[in-house]
Design an enzyme around this catalytic site. Structure first.
Site, PDB file in Angstrom:
ATOM      1  N   THR A   1      38.006 118.917  45.366  1.00  0.00           N
ATOM      2  CA  THR A   1      37.289 119.032  45.793  1.00  0.00           C
ATOM      3  C   THR A   1      36.107 119.887  45.419  1.00  0.00           C
ATOM      4  O   THR A   1      34.747 120.178  45.798  1.00  0.00           O
ATOM      5  CB  THR A   1      37.581 119.803  46.474  1.00  0.00           C
ATOM      6  OG1 THR A   1      38.319 121.137  45.940  1.00  0.00           O
ATOM      7  CG2 THR A   1      38.228 119.309  48.150  1.00  0.00           C
TER       8      THR A   1
ATOM      9  N   LYS B   1      31.568 119.813  45.610  1.00  0.00           N
ATOM     10  CA  LYS B   1      30.461 120.207  45.490  1.00  0.00           C
ATOM     11  C   LYS B   1      29.521 120.679  44.783  1.00  0.00           C
ATOM     12  O   LYS B   1      27.907 120.617  44.712  1.00  0.00           O
ATOM     13  CB  LYS B   1      31.621 121.608  45.105  1.00  0.00           C
ATOM     14  CG  LYS B   1      32.227 122.236  46.638  1.00  0.00           C
ATOM     15  CD  LYS B   1      33.718 123.417  45.933  1.00  0.00           C
ATOM     16  CE  LYS B   1      34.219 123.316  47.097  1.00  0.00           C
ATOM     17  NZ  LYS B   1      35.868 124.300  46.453  1.00  0.00           N
TER      18      LYS B   1
ATOM     19  N   LYS C   1      44.090 117.429  34.059  1.00  0.00           N
ATOM     20  CA  LYS C   1      42.457 117.432  34.248  1.00  0.00           C
ATOM     21  C   LYS C   1      41.916 117.516  32.816  1.00  0.00           C
ATOM     22  O   LYS C   1      40.547 116.899  32.692  1.00  0.00           O
ATOM     23  CB  LYS C   1      42.122 119.077  35.299  1.00  0.00           C
ATOM     24  CG  LYS C   1      43.266 119.223  36.335  1.00  0.00           C
ATOM     25  CD  LYS C   1      42.466 120.541  37.346  1.00  0.00           C
ATOM     26  CE  LYS C   1      43.247 120.403  38.330  1.00  0.00           C
ATOM     27  NZ  LYS C   1      42.672 119.824  39.518  1.00  0.00           N
TER      28      LYS C   1
HETATM   29  C1  26Q Z   1      54.768 126.057  43.911  1.00  0.00           C
HETATM   30  C2  26Q Z   1      56.199 125.884  44.067  1.00  0.00           C
HETATM   31  C3  26Q Z   1      55.832 126.992  43.818  1.00  0.00           C
HETATM   32  C4  26Q Z   1      54.831 127.877  43.591  1.00  0.00           C
HETATM   33  C5  26Q Z   1      53.490 127.686  43.554  1.00  0.00           C
HETATM   34  C6  26Q Z   1      53.919 126.466  44.852  1.00  0.00           C
HETATM   35  C7  26Q Z   1      52.586 126.000  44.083  1.00  0.00           C
HETATM   36  C8  26Q Z   1      50.727 126.750  44.224  1.00  0.00           C
HETATM   37  C9  26Q Z   1      49.883 125.842  44.714  1.00  0.00           C
HETATM   38  C10 26Q Z   1      52.287 124.659  43.951  1.00  0.00           C
HETATM   39  C11 26Q Z   1      51.032 123.820  44.020  1.00  0.00           C
HETATM   40  C12 26Q Z   1      49.715 124.754  44.320  1.00  0.00           C
HETATM   41  C13 26Q Z   1      48.208 124.382  44.859  1.00  0.00           C
HETATM   42  C14 26Q Z   1      47.813 122.602  44.924  1.00  0.00           C
HETATM   43  C15 26Q Z   1      46.575 122.146  44.963  1.00  0.00           C
HETATM   44  O1  26Q Z   1      45.963 123.300  44.857  1.00  0.00           O
HETATM   45  N1  26Q Z   1      46.641 120.496  44.647  1.00  0.00           N
HETATM   46  C16 26Q Z   1      45.688 120.370  44.724  1.00  0.00           C
HETATM   47  O2  26Q Z   1      45.557 120.039  46.296  1.00  0.00           O
HETATM   48  C17 26Q Z   1      43.582 119.796  46.945  1.00  0.00           C
HETATM   49  C18 26Q Z   1      43.401 119.783  48.165  1.00  0.00           C
HETATM   50  O3  26Q Z   1      44.085 118.584  48.557  1.00  0.00           O
HETATM   51  C19 26Q Z   1      43.356 118.739  46.056  1.00  0.00           C
HETATM   52  O4  26Q Z   1      41.668 118.235  45.497  1.00  0.00           O
HETATM   53  C20 26Q Z   1      43.360 118.403  44.121  1.00  0.00           C
HETATM   54  O5  26Q Z   1      43.501 117.132  43.831  1.00  0.00           O
HETATM   55  C21 26Q Z   1      45.221 119.412  44.281  1.00  0.00           C
HETATM   56  O6  26Q Z   1      45.923 119.600  42.621  1.00  0.00           O
END
Ligand code: 26Q
Length: 815
Positions: free
Chosen positions: A652, A656, A550
């Protein structure tokens, strides 16, 4: 619509206060918040029941959104707005001498998510309800949500998020609908007289899943949908025998082990951690949710399972709930006695999968060693899914062993959850056009080749109810006064604002409203950071999780360069700027934490340097979260969306900012591409490598950051400031960042995210911002045209696409 009788409502508040053992005279602010919320719940329940009954009675198809995260934020104002009773409640509170804003501030955020993916789930629920669509969310009722961030001496400190210390008035416990989830144990196979195998589990560990329901209130209709969150408990409480024998720790061991499952949200927003507890969380909420869905189906349709996909569509929010695919197979075969092919047909018609990450190395995989022990029967089923899949693969790509290997769901000792998701789903979607293209032609190209019909794009969106109507009432009023209030339910109405882009009278109103929001934020900054910021300066904002891709560090490098220029030349002419950051870092992500420290360190030096005449300020806002975001977006002049092109799936926050009238400075990444398509490149500031160029550099190499540093004016001085003590008495502090950019650490390529490569281009874009801002109507017009063209980015549009192209669910008005 939902007009209330104020006197009646006041009586109900008094009544609820009484039930809490207090009165209007004695009530604390928290008492008032609770009593008002409960009184609101009292009006909501009849519509809530009505909604559920309507779905049942008309036997409609429902969408179920399975997500490990729902980043709901606060419910209070949002619910009042959606019920259209905000003004009345404000009046009532006034009459009993309580300030609305203070009461609102009593509520903790429901911070049950990390960032984008969790907040997207929350926006989707709002849109489903507002569009009168039958949709239910399923997730985990974490006792502790996203950690609370403190900044001490410039460092991030994590504290537990104790959001449930007071009871949450917005949830209803439904203990009578609890289900049991089993872990571990052994499988026993028994044959019946017909020779059919039956699988029974013995010695399993039992965990109770207790549902807590939150109402999801539609705006301007009578729909109240449900978010059902599961809490884990031990079915037997604690062991009284052991307790009596004074083995206190042993006595509560099983209880604590069960409760651990819903204790805390994992605070990483990337990368598989491979932790058993994380898998327990996933299976726990998935199994409970599927049992719930199947139980309700059976009540209505008995064992007529072939119509299951006509009554239920289940969306998998990333790979986190993908264990649902083999779990539904297990339920249909082991419990409901369906044959494999019958069950598989149902499963593959029922599920769809949303991918939110581009990096293939970040895709979730589970070591068999962990998985098989915890979920032995589910593992068997995955093995069988894969066995059959490999046969299919050999026919689709005869002789291409390398491909078979790459696509195998089980390989190298682990289970590839994304592969399981794609194979077991009817639709697979990315979250912005560029992202979906990258999936189709790069990261998932083998899969796109195999299943081209499954892939589609669903560009993300945000709910304008929270992010404009609630967060920015003054801008909302300007808009409604001009074009009416239809935009609240149909954001493309904002297009009608476009003709006012040259109307100075209107632009003046916008300018005043933006200024007022900046004054408010400046006040907040003074209170929380004790920094004086000038509301007339450009509020340049980067708020999002902290990640290398980012590129918050690119922002920092630019600030340092600007600082040196202003400092060495008192006549260096810039529009004063306030650089505002908000970001949480995963607790174990060292480099991200160093960047937080660096932001605070440069702030320390720059904010106190009287020789620059306050032309630059740097502010790091602690504990960035939904309720704080609502204060920041309305006050922003410039939206920083500067990820390395190709890395941000969508973003997102970018939307906003746009809807609140802040032009974007950004790369052609994620949904930025579409934002610029809608609002025009002349109203935004695009810079940097494209995704194709990044891809090219990645594969062909030849990028030497050291050379770029030397050949870019000013950049060497900026880089040196990281290691010469300019921003830290301990000159070793930022060496790590310096080395990672110039030399690479632990065998990684230097400057993997092309900060130095994009520096010059970013600086030029920032120069354009400075130029454009000097003409206030010119700037206001750009801002205005961003608002006018933000219609596409409503989550209402996104959800209608999901409803029509993936879920096949229909709108149904609640009477
Ligand atoms: C995975 C394994 C173990 C522990 C945690 C996780 C984990 C938790 C949350 C992996 C990923 C996330 C979150 C990812 C995320 O927020 N991605 C974002 O999603 C948005 C909605 O689609 C996009 O706008 C962003 O670009 C993207 O980074």
């Amino acid at each position: 619509m939902h007009k209330i009788d104020k006197e009646e409502f006041k009586k109900n508040i008094i009544n609820n206060l009484q039930l809490m053992g207090t009165s209007i005279e004695k009530a604390t602010k928290r008492n008032i918040f609770d009593a008002v919320s409960k009184s609101v719940m009292d009006i909501v329940t009849s519509n809530w029941l009505n909604t559920m009954n309507t779905y049942e009675k008309f036997e409609v198809k429902q969408a179920f959104y399975l997500s490990a995260e729902f980043l709901m934020g606060r419910a209070f104002s949002n619910n009042l707005i959606n019920l259209n009773i905000l003004e009345e409640i404000k009046e009532i509170l006034n009459e009993i001498n309580f300030d609305f804003n203070i009461i609102e501030d009593q509520e903790e955020d429901a911070g049950l998510g990390n960032g984008g993916l969790g907040r997207l789930a929350a926006c989707f629920l709002d849109s489903l309800a507002t569009l009168s669509l039958p949709g239910t969310g399923y997730g985990i009722r974490y006792k502790y949500g996203m950690f609370k961030q403190k900044i001490e001496n410039g460092f991030q400190i994590e504290l537990p998020d104790r959001w449930l210390d007071y009871n949450d008035p917005w949830e209803i416990e439904k203990r009578e609908e609890a289900v049991t989830v089993k872990f571990g144990g052994k499988i026993i196979v028994e044959r019946d007289l017909g020779g059919r195998e039956h699988f029974k589990r013995v010695d399993a560990e039992l965990v109770s899943a207790i549902p807590f329901d939150m109402p999801i209130i539609g705006y301007g209709n009578k729909t109240v949908n449900t978010l059902r969150l599961w809490q884990a408990e031990s079915p037997n409480g604690f062991n009284l025998q052991l307790f009596n024998d004074q083995h206190y720790n042993q006595a509560v061991k099983d209880m604590i082990k069960a409760e651990d499952i819903s204790r805390v949200l994992y605070p990483n927003d990337s990368g598989p951690s491979g932790k058993e507890l994380r898998l327990r969380q996933q299976y726990f909420f998935v199994s409970a949710s599927l049992q719930d869905i199947v139980r309700k189906f059976k009540l209505k349709y008995g064992n007529n399972y072939k119509i299951f996909p006509e009554k239920a569509s289940i969306q998998l929010n990333d790979t986190h709930p993908v264990v649902a695919i083999p779990e539904l197979m297990r339920i249909l075969m082991d419990w409901e006695k369906l044959e494999w092919h019958e069950a598989w047909e149902i499963v593959t018609k029922t599920f769809s999968y949303t991918n939110h990450t581009i990096l293939s190395e970040a895709l979730e995989k589970w070591p068999i060693s962990i998985f098989q022990g915890l979920l032995p029967r589910v593992y068997q089923i995955i093995e069988e899914i894969n066995r059959r899949f490999m046969i299919e693969l050999r026919m689709a790509f005869p002789g291409d062993w390398a491909k078979h290997n790459k696509m195998s769901i089980i390989s190298n000792g682990s289970i590839k959850m994304a592969w399981l998701a794609i194979h077991g789903s009817s639709k697979v979607n990315g979250v912005a056009n560029l992202h979906t293209e990258i999936l189709k032609y790069q990261e998932l190209k083998d899969w796109y080749q195999l299943y081209p019909h499954k892939f589609l794009n669903k560009t993300n969106g945000i709910t304008q109810r929270r992010w404009l109507l609630k967060a920015n009432p003054s801008l909302s009023k300007i808009i409604t006064d001009l074009i009416g209030d239809k935009w609240i339910k149909n954001l493309s109405e904002l297009k009608k604002l476009e003709p006012y882009g040259d109307n100075k009278e209107i632009l003046d109103k916008f300018i005043i409203s933006k200024h007022e929001a900046k004054v408010q934020l400046a006040k907040y900054i003074k209170e929380h950071n004790n920094i004086d910021v000038d509301p007339n300066s450009i509020f340049d904002v980067q708020i999002k999780r902290l990640h290398e891709y980012k590129r918050q560090l690119l922002n920092v490098l630019h600030i340092i360069d600007l600082y040196f220029k202003v400092k060495s030349n008192p006549n260096f002419d810039i529009v004063p700027r306030t650089f505002i950051f908000g970001a949480k870092s995963a607790s174990g992500y060292k480099r991200a934490k160093n960047i937080i420290k660096l932001i605070n360190a440069i702030g320390e030096v720059i904010n106190k340097d009287s020789t620059i005449n306050g032309k630059i300020k740097v502010v790091f806002l602690e504990n960035y979260r939904v309720s704080l975001a609502e204060k920041i977006f309305p006050a922003a002049n410039l939206s920083e969306q500067i990820s390395t092109a190709g890395k941000e799936a969508s973003g997102t926050g970018n939307m906003k900012f746009m809807i609140n009238g802040a032009p974007t400075i950004g790369t052609l990444d994620g949904a930025n591409v579409e934002i610029v398509e809608e609002a025009g490149s002349h109203n935004n500031f695009i810079f940097g490598l494209t995704a194709d160029e990044v891809q090219h550099l990645n594969t062909n190499g030849g990028y030497i950051p050291l050379e770029v540093m030397k050949s870019t004016e000013g950049l060497e001085k900026v880089m040196n400031s990281l290691i010469d003590g300019t921003f830290s008495s301990d000159s070793g502090m930022f060496h790590e960042l310096y080395n990672s950019l110039l030399f690479g650490i632990d065998g990684n390529r230097p400057d993997e995210y092309y900060l130095l490569k994009d520096f010059e281009s970013y600086r030029n874009a920032q120069l354009e911002v400075d130029k454009a801002y000097r003409d206030k109507y010119n700037w206001a017009k750009k801002s205005w045209l961003n608002i006018a063209n933000s219609g596409k980015f409503s989550s209402d549009r996104t959800i209608l696409e999901y409803a029509n192209e993936i879920w096949n669910i229909k709108q149904i008005e609640i009477q």
